[in-house]
Design a protein around this motif. Structure first.
Motif, PDB file in Angstrom:
ATOM      1  N   HIS A  22       0.835  11.212   9.861  1.00  0.00           N
ATOM      2  CA  HIS A  22      -0.078  10.415   9.041  1.00  0.00           C
ATOM      3  C   HIS A  22       0.065   8.900   9.269  1.00  0.00           C
ATOM      4  CE1 HIS A  22      -2.823   9.407   5.892  1.00  0.00           C
ATOM      5  NE2 HIS A  22      -1.898   8.851   5.144  1.00  0.00           N
ATOM      6  N   HIS A  23       1.269   8.382   9.118  1.00  0.00           N
ATOM      7  CA  HIS A  23       1.422   6.922   9.245  1.00  0.00           C
ATOM      8  C   HIS A  23       1.258   6.460  10.695  1.00  0.00           C
ATOM      9  CE1 HIS A  23       3.619   6.586   5.126  1.00  0.00           C
ATOM     10  NE2 HIS A  23       2.321   6.749   5.028  1.00  0.00           N
ATOM     11  N   GLU A  55      -2.430   6.230  11.090  1.00  0.00           N
ATOM     12  CA  GLU A  55      -2.982   5.069  10.370  1.00  0.00           C
ATOM     13  C   GLU A  55      -2.761   3.810  11.211  1.00  0.00           C
ATOM     14  OE1 GLU A  55      -1.879   4.111   6.362  1.00  0.00           O
ATOM     15  OE2 GLU A  55      -1.721   6.197   5.784  1.00  0.00           O
ATOM     16  N   TYR A  63       0.855  -1.199   0.000  1.00  0.00           N
ATOM     17  CA  TYR A  63       0.000   0.000   0.000  1.00  0.00           C
ATOM     18  C   TYR A  63       0.888   1.245   0.000  1.00  0.00           C
ATOM     19  CZ  TYR A  63      -3.745   3.259   1.262  1.00  0.00           C
ATOM     20  OH  TYR A  63      -4.662   4.285   1.256  1.00  0.00           O
ATOM     21  N   CYS A  86       0.546   5.609  -0.018  1.00  0.00           N
ATOM     22  CA  CYS A  86      -0.353   6.763   0.064  1.00  0.00           C
ATOM     23  C   CYS A  86      -0.278   7.540  -1.250  1.00  0.00           C
ATOM     24  CB  CYS A  86       0.049   7.678   1.210  1.00  0.00           C
ATOM     25  SG  CYS A  86      -0.051   6.840   2.799  1.00  0.00           S
ATOM     26  N   CYS A 114      -6.932   6.251   4.688  1.00  0.00           N
ATOM     27  CA  CYS A 114      -5.954   5.218   4.312  1.00  0.00           C
ATOM     28  C   CYS A 114      -6.176   3.934   5.109  1.00  0.00           C
ATOM     29  CB  CYS A 114      -4.526   5.728   4.505  1.00  0.00           C
ATOM     30  SG  CYS A 114      -4.014   6.828   3.172  1.00  0.00           S
TER      31      CYS A 114
HETATM   32 ZN    ZN Z   1      -1.942   7.263   3.847  1.00  0.00          ZN
END
Ligand code: ZN
Ligand code: AMP
Length: 458
Positions: free
Chosen positions: A238-239, A242, A29, A31, A213
């Protein structure tokens, strides 16, 4: 399979042997873009780096055994603001931007991912994920918002390993009365009239970016998958967020086993930014005369990008593009000369790529193959990097492109070197001449033994 793939994992800060969860179903995956504006040349870096990883995984495990998901973020506050500014609908803006994006990635010779999920088509999955987090005690609703309860997760912050104070300071940017903890972040927020929104158990609203995500990777790759990628700036928040969402929803120790991050790109030694006037889009680079006063082929851009190791910062210069272009001209000249079929895959080349995608080393091997005249192996290896797929004839120079006086001068120097039996020098000059897009034919006069050289374009 002989080569062993090793990847640097941001999660462990170590280079590890890649151990797929299921070798018949490798899951990756990355982004993808927020489609509010054209992708810039920095955005091209993760696109090219992770496309290269995808190609290597397909080579090692078989093309049908790798699933690559790269999302399209088509609901975001930046999109709303830009659509309002341009007085067009959100849909018009995201459709047009996505169309250019798809053309850009095709021009860079990136393979299309297996799935390109759009956030707006996964709202039901996002709502379900938020409900799960509330039920698990990791999220709470307040004031039309739903927030992730950061202190409810014991090991929050394990990817970025930032000191707590730093994370709090970062999160303080959006202080809000409905937040219980300073680091809590938004999963869902209310939409005003005119803003995009969907009905939910918490009222009319829209998802937070991080949530998108988590929902899309879960839908298409499952609760735990192999590799998650993006640029280094995405590590926090962000990560990190997630990971918090996905792990707390499904109760696993990891979201993805390997986390990979590309380094940043700067332009001629400076950070790229609109205010410095050195901001350049992929589209401008390929179709306009904005960088170095001319347009460049996508393949030149791709090779220039891959000449840098993906984790290191890269400096984007006109000189680097010129060098990449010369290299491609030389390689295509060899293909025109030999017209090879793709040969077997060079082992040192694949080994270099398996060494945490060491593309500079892999490219050095391409030079080696070209230097040895092994056009068939060059073609096979370069194709794996997404290079040399073009028609060699389209890289032929015309007479007008060639500096004839310089060719004559180099030929004269080369003849001198040959007469002096300095073959290393004559070979070096030969390479230079061929790199200019010129073919040379040597002859020796039978009576006098005098050497001469003719040349032509091509
Ligand atoms: Zn992402
Ligand atoms: P954004 O549209 O800012 O979310 O960025 C999309 C992707 O491009 C993310 O993976 C970013 O980390 C990456 N990215 C953005 N700017 C740069 C840059 N200057 N150099 C390398 N990668 C970048």
């Amino acid at each position: 399979m002989s080569a062993v793939l090793k990847l640097y994992n941001t999660l462990t800060r170590e280079r590890e042997i890649f151990a797929p969860i299921d070798p018949a179903r490798i899951r990756l995956y990355v982004c993808g873009p927020t489609v509010y504006d054209f992708a810039h040349i920095g955005n091209a870096r993760p696109l090219i780096v992770f496309d290269t990883l995808y190609r290597v995984l397909r080579e090692l495990y078989g093309a049908d055994h790798v699933k690559y998901v790269r999302n399209i973020t088509d609901v975001d506050d930046k999109i709303n603001a830009r659509a309002a500014e341009r007085k067009i609908s959100i849909r018009e803006l995201t459709e047009a931007t996505n169309a250019v994006f798809q053309q850009d990635v095709a021009d860079l010779n990136c393979l299309p991912p297996d799935v390109q999920p759009r956030a707006t088509e996964h709202i039901a999955e996002m709502i379900a994920l938020v409900e799960k987090l509330i039920a698990n005690g990791h999220a709470y609703a307040a004031d039309g918002h739903v927030l992730f309860d950061v202190p409810s997760m014991k090991d929050y912050g394990g990817l970025s390993r930032r000191p707590l104070d730093d994370m709090i300071a970062g999160a303080r940017v959006d202080v809000a009365p409905y937040k219980r903890g300073e680091m809590d972040f938004v999963l869902w927020k209310p939409s005003k009239e005119g803003e995009p929104g969907w009905d939910s158990p918490w009222g009319f609203g829209r998802p937070g970016w991080h949530l998108e995500c988590s929902a899309m990777s879960h839908k298409h790759l499952g609760e735990v998958f192999d590799i998650h990628g993006g640029g280094i700036d995405l590590v926090f928040p962000h990560h990190e967020n997630e990971i918090a969402q996905t792990r707390c929803a499904f109760g696993h120790d990891v979201m993805a086993n390997v986390w990979m991050h590309n380094g940043f790109l700067q332009v001629e030694g400076e950070k790229m930014s609109k205010s410095l006037g050195n901001f350049i889009t992929i589209h401008e680079l390929l179709h306009e005369d904005k960088f170095g006063g001319r347009a460049w082929k996508g393949e030149v851009l791709r090779l220039a990008m891959l000449r840098g190791a993906y984790r290191q910062p890269i400096d984007w210069t006109v000189k680097a593009l010129e060098e990449a272009e010369k290299t491609l001209q030389r390689w295509y000249a060899l293909l025109r000369e030999q017209k090879p079929e793709a040969g077997e895959l060079s082992e040192p080349f694949l080994d270099a790529l398996c060494d945490d995608l060491n593309t500079p080393k892999a490219i050095a091997e391409l030079h080696q193959l070209a230097g040895a005249g092994e056009a068939d192996k060059l073609l096979r290896a370069a194709n794996l990097l997404g290079l040399l797929h073009d028609d060699p004839a389209s890289w032929t120079k015309t007479a007008a492109d060639i500096d004839a006086a310089l060719v004559e001068k180099l030929i004269a120097e080369r003849l001198d070197a040959r007469r002096a039996k300095n073959f290393a020098e004559s070979d070096r000059l030969r390479d230079l001449i061929v790199a200019m897009g010129v073919k040379i034919m040597d002859a020796k006069d039978k009576q006098t033994g005098e050497l001469s050289t003719r040349w032509e374009v091509g």
